[in-house]
Write an enzyme that holds these catalytic residues in place. Sequence first.
Site, PDB file in Angstrom:
ATOM      1  N   GLU A   1       2.158  -7.842   0.608  1.00 43.32           N
ATOM      2  CA  GLU A   1       3.225  -6.956   1.069  1.00 43.32           C
ATOM      3  C   GLU A   1       2.856  -6.263   2.377  1.00 43.32           C
ATOM      4  O   GLU A   1       1.684  -5.991   2.640  1.00 43.32           O
ATOM      5  CB  GLU A   1       3.478  -5.866   0.018  1.00 43.32           C
ATOM      6  CG  GLU A   1       3.894  -6.406  -1.326  1.00 43.32           C
ATOM      7  CD  GLU A   1       3.976  -5.333  -2.385  1.00 43.32           C
ATOM      8  OE1 GLU A   1       4.799  -5.480  -3.294  1.00 43.32           O
ATOM      9  OE2 GLU A   1       3.197  -4.356  -2.311  1.00 43.32           O
TER      10      GLU A   1
ATOM     11  N   ASP B   1      -8.379   1.614 -23.168  1.00 47.46           N
ATOM     12  CA  ASP B   1      -8.174   0.367 -22.431  1.00 47.46           C
ATOM     13  C   ASP B   1      -8.347  -0.762 -23.439  1.00 47.46           C
ATOM     14  O   ASP B   1      -9.169  -0.663 -24.355  1.00 47.46           O
ATOM     15  CB  ASP B   1      -9.195   0.227 -21.295  1.00 47.46           C
ATOM     16  CG  ASP B   1      -8.795  -0.840 -20.276  1.00 47.46           C
ATOM     17  OD1 ASP B   1      -8.505  -0.484 -19.114  1.00 47.46           O
ATOM     18  OD2 ASP B   1      -8.760  -2.047 -20.640  1.00 47.46           O
TER      19      ASP B   1
ATOM     20  N   ASP C   1       4.641  -1.239 -10.995  1.00 45.91           N
ATOM     21  CA  ASP C   1       4.914  -1.063  -9.572  1.00 45.91           C
ATOM     22  C   ASP C   1       5.430  -2.306  -8.869  1.00 45.91           C
ATOM     23  O   ASP C   1       5.441  -2.366  -7.645  1.00 45.91           O
ATOM     24  CB  ASP C   1       3.669  -0.537  -8.858  1.00 45.91           C
ATOM     25  CG  ASP C   1       2.514  -1.525  -8.932  1.00 45.91           C
ATOM     26  OD1 ASP C   1       2.669  -2.571  -9.584  1.00 45.91           O
ATOM     27  OD2 ASP C   1       1.463  -1.244  -8.332  1.00 45.91           O
TER      28      ASP C   1
ATOM     29  N   LYS D   1       1.653  -5.793  34.438  1.00 49.49           N
ATOM     30  CA  LYS D   1       2.620  -6.888  34.532  1.00 49.49           C
ATOM     31  C   LYS D   1       1.925  -8.226  34.785  1.00 49.49           C
ATOM     32  O   LYS D   1       2.591  -9.238  34.980  1.00 49.49           O
ATOM     33  CB  LYS D   1       3.635  -6.610  35.652  1.00 49.49           C
ATOM     34  CG  LYS D   1       4.546  -5.425  35.358  1.00 49.49           C
ATOM     35  CD  LYS D   1       5.593  -5.261  36.449  1.00 49.49           C
ATOM     36  CE  LYS D   1       6.505  -4.071  36.146  1.00 49.49           C
ATOM     37  NZ  LYS D   1       7.523  -3.876  37.191  1.00 49.49           N
TER      38      LYS D   1
END
Lengths: 357, 357
Positions: free
Chosen positions: A47, A152, A218, A320
């Site tokens: 992402e 957990d 998420d 430039k």
Amino acid sequence: MAHVVHRLGLPTALARMAEYIHADYLRWPAFDKCARVASHSADGVIELMPIADARTYAFKYVNGHPKNTQGGLPTVMAFGVLADVDTGVPELLSELTLTTALRTAAMSVVAARALARPGSRRMALIGNGAQSEFQALAFHHLLGIEEIRLFDTDPAATAKLMDNLAHTALRLLACDSIAQAVRGADIVTTVTADKTNATILTPELIEPGMHVNGVGGDCPGKTELHPDVLRMASVFVEYEPQTRIEGDLQHLPADFAVTELWRVLGGQASGRRSDAQVTLFDSVGFALEDFSALRFLRDAARELGLGQLLPLIPGLANPKDLYQLIRASAPQPRAATATPAAHAPRHPRAKTPALSA
Amino acid sequence: MAHVVHRLGLPTALARMAEYIHADYLRWPAFDKCARVASHSADGVIELMPIADARTYAFKYVNGHPKNTQGGLPTVMAFGVLADVDTGVPELLSELTLTTALRTAAMSVVAARALARPGSRRMALIGNGAQSEFQALAFHHLLGIEEIRLFDTDPAATAKLMDNLAHTALRLLACDSIAQAVRGADIVTTVTADKTNATILTPELIEPGMHVNGVGGDCPGKTELHPDVLRMASVFVEYEPQTRIEGDLQHLPADFAVTELWRVLGGQASGRRSDAQVTLFDSVGFALEDFSALRFLRDAARELGLGQLLPLIPGLANPKDLYQLIRASAPQPRAATATPAAHAPRHPRAKTPALSA
């Protein structure tokens, strides 16, 4: 970030991160916001998360690959850039893998300060993976949490957390079930990592007055909460359009009412209204928090003399005339014997300090 | 990129860049594409351009600030990253300021090979700024252009180009007007920089059989061609949804027919069908070209032994234990005398070679 934490100490780093996030949320309307740009693949997602105000532009690159740990890599890796809106010059390139864990924990505390019961001392922490220690310490140092009840599915993860935080003043209790961990908690933080629609919290676990800090749900297809947990709570979000796609909110109808947190922080909307109210922060992680984190890193690096210059943008005597960068490399019949050293780019503009973490 | 050009020579670097771009355009359906994500401000724009196939992810950061040259900075600066889709690990961070000029010129030639008359020898080059020498040399070395007729509203820009390319075999002619430059040209390249709706080419300047390579009109409000020039031509584009927003095509109705170039390159659509046909490539710059450029840079850096390792992603002994990166920094009553050296991150995973340009 590791160097910043080493120099400031974690409590100060977390406190300052929370200050930067809070300050930026108070300026919410000043930001040009969009949902993150995601590229999904079979095993993960990459992402880009851009955001800007009138002066500063930031973006984060972040992946999410749950299978990575099998190969010795983190599930989530990230880096980011701050740039000057007036010129487009990049000013800071930093790791954000470690930083994301700190900013997510700091964001959780910014939300909990407005939403959890005053005097909260006991937290349940469900999911004891890479981000869990940062959540535990942010709530301990910045909100006064004294006891954390751990769960957990992988006992090794809980053991790792308890070992990592053994030196702190936190009371850490390993629990045999989610229900045991959640019972009696003032705050319940879920920060599980599986890319699946899990049901970590069900309505019967929720007690009056609890604040749920939902961090692990998420992205589309990665959620943690039974939809009825959201229905029984007042739900607060970072950026509503993103959370409707990515948060636990994805399972609820488009008209389910939520409140953007910036309105609570700025006094335009109520946060917690009673001791019995259940509040829920459906956190997904928004670009503004990385903007704040990068600002903090830039300021801290300047104060502490950290970082190094990267020649990412070429310096041009005549802006430039880009061709000057390679003119010496082009076929030059009249100067065929020029030495290689003379061909290297001259005076690279070194505007981009990089923090290595 | 400057080092790569120095080692390979500009003709070879341009030729290989064109090969990479052509090869990737033949794989067009394999890419996950989106329009670039732009953040506009008063004086410019900052954009992210992501793209991925099943194996490789790439994005470019690029700005566009026409006023920058007044302050000695380039109008356009860029950098980009290649990453592994399977893990999300960033593999290459590179400057893309110089690289963008090369890839844009290579892309112009890839299009012109399919669209310009065979045997084209004379080109008009309107706009003699930062990208112009690269356009000139790509058409010279890769397509056989022998004479270039130059025009710029700023005579100093034309003088700079003529000086930069004085050593080449190109015949360079400074012209007093656009009409003088365009008359009799096989190919007309417009690469002006003003962020305005300019009208560089009008219908009466266009001769039968010309190929127009329109490079400078590349964002909303920044165009170069009278709409009737598009109406008298067969119009080819990179990625239709993006060109309708950003190209000279923005002035034409949504149903104005165009052909995506990948279909021509792959033989699914016709390019030039007659010597009298006017063809027009409405180039805006697409993320796929940067993907190709970054692939070329990665391969060339490996071949040539260029680049350096950047500790952008932390190395973790246990990938589920991020806290280890700062554990030594946390308050540790039992190890208060540890030396600062022991606090530095250990064994940073150095997966990201950075090319400095």
